[in-house]
Design a protein around this motif. Structure first.
Motif, mmCIF file in Angstrom:
data_model
loop_
_atom_site.group_PDB
_atom_site.id
_atom_site.type_symbol
_atom_site.label_atom_id
_atom_site.label_comp_id
_atom_site.label_asym_id
_atom_site.label_seq_id
_atom_site.Cartn_x
_atom_site.Cartn_y
_atom_site.Cartn_z
ATOM 1 N N LEU A 152 19.269 -23.436 24.427
ATOM 2 C CA LEU A 152 19.067 -22.737 25.697
ATOM 3 C C LEU A 152 18.914 -23.733 26.843
ATOM 4 N N ALA A 153 18.134 -24.785 26.613
ATOM 5 C CA ALA A 153 17.937 -25.797 27.655
ATOM 6 C C ALA A 153 19.256 -26.475 28.006
ATOM 7 N N ALA A 154 20.074 -26.785 26.995
ATOM 8 C CA ALA A 154 21.356 -27.450 27.239
ATOM 9 C C ALA A 154 22.310 -26.540 28.005
ATOM 10 N N ALA A 207 17.647 -14.147 33.999
ATOM 11 C CA ALA A 207 16.378 -14.485 34.656
ATOM 12 C C ALA A 207 15.319 -14.865 33.626
ATOM 13 N N SER A 208 15.316 -14.165 32.479
ATOM 14 C CA SER A 208 14.353 -14.496 31.419
ATOM 15 C C SER A 208 14.619 -15.885 30.854
ATOM 16 N N GLY A 209 15.910 -16.232 30.769
ATOM 17 C CA GLY A 209 16.259 -17.566 30.293
ATOM 18 C C GLY A 209 15.770 -18.645 31.248
ATOM 19 N N TYR A 210 15.985 -18.409 32.544
ATOM 20 C CA TYR A 210 15.494 -19.370 33.541
ATOM 21 C C TYR A 210 13.972 -19.479 33.491
ATOM 22 N N ARG A 211 13.295 -18.334 33.310
ATOM 23 C CA ARG A 211 11.829 -18.349 33.269
ATOM 24 C C ARG A 211 11.338 -19.205 32.107
ATOM 25 N N ARG A 222 9.293 -22.818 32.291
ATOM 26 C CA ARG A 222 7.981 -22.915 31.646
ATOM 27 C C ARG A 222 7.933 -23.995 30.570
ATOM 28 N N GLU A 223 9.035 -24.175 29.823
ATOM 29 C CA GLU A 223 8.962 -25.037 28.646
ATOM 30 C C GLU A 223 9.882 -26.257 28.668
#
Length: 236
Positions: free
Chosen positions: A9-11, A67-71, A75-76
């Motif tokens: 997800l981060a990548a 938006a949930s992915g960005y959140r 956060r992490e």
């Protein structure tokens, strides 16, 4: 969410931020961050989509974050320290330009303020630049001396437009107001005038501010006015 999904997800978000285009498994494998197969990455992307962190804009396209992915990313995964060097380089390159622009505005405003206080011309050199701001020529033209001899007005205008920067650069100007009266002025065009000048400093850069008008000026009033404006510049 397992560790691989989290890194995936981060990548994806990092790549999407950089390219603004949907991210597919091929791009992720080319990044060298993942040693699994393309099929495994697609399965993990599907799981992230099911959980609401990614979406697929078209059937054949890669994924983009929700938006949930960005959140979750903020956060992490977000590491501002990784971007600090890039941001600081940009900031430093723009900061000097910003302050130079503010310095110019401050000098112009000081000249404008001084012009409103006196019936003469106010002028100032601008730090970092070989230019002079001047205002108030219309003030001087109202003086009776210039009605009697119109060539005085044209001579003063010529000095302000073409010669003042050079004249000031040749003067030994200090923090105390200096007075050049009549023929003490270098240029013949202003031998019927008086000039008052002093030095100011902004952020370690020096400039000159002064007054130009007929010899019949109120020297005491102008001295106080010039001192006040100079102090305003020095304290800004």
């Amino acid at each position: 969410m397992n560790d691989r999904q989290s890194r995936l997800l981060a990548a994806i978000i990092d790549q999407f931020i950089a390219t603004a285009g949907p991210v597919g498994s091929k791009k992720l494998l080319e990044s060298g961050e993942f040693s699994c197969s393309s099929a495994t990455i697609r399965n993990e992307m599907g799981a992230l989509e099911d959980e609401g962190f990614l979406q697929q804009p078209h059937i054949s396209a890669g994924r983009i974050p929700t938006a949930s992915g960005y959140r979750l990313y903020v956060r992490e995964h977000m590491k501002p320290s990784n971007r600090e060097a890039v941001v600081r380089k940009k900031f430093e390159s723009l900061k000097e330009h910003y302050f130079m622009q503010k310095d110019q505005e401050r000098v112009y405003e000081a000249v404008a303020l001084l012009t409103h206080m006196i019936p003469n011309v106010a002028f100032a050199t601008v730090p970092h630049k070989s230019r002079v701001y001047y205002l108030g020529l219309s003030n001087v033209l109202k003086q009776p001396e210039f009605h009697v001899d119109p060539t005085l007005a044209s001579g003063m205008a010529e000095v302000l437009e073409d010669h003042l920067t050079r004249v000031l650069s040749g003067m030994d100007i200090t923090d105390h107001i200096q007075y050049y009266i009549g023929e003490e002025n270098v240029l013949e065009q202003i031998h019927s005038c008086s000039m008052m000048v002093t030095r100011y400093e902004i952020r370690g850069e020096e400039g000159v501010i002064g007054i130009l008008g007929p010899m019949r000026m109120d020297y005491g009033y102008n001295t106080v006015a010039l001192d006040m404006i100079t102090e305003l510049l020095r304290s800004s």
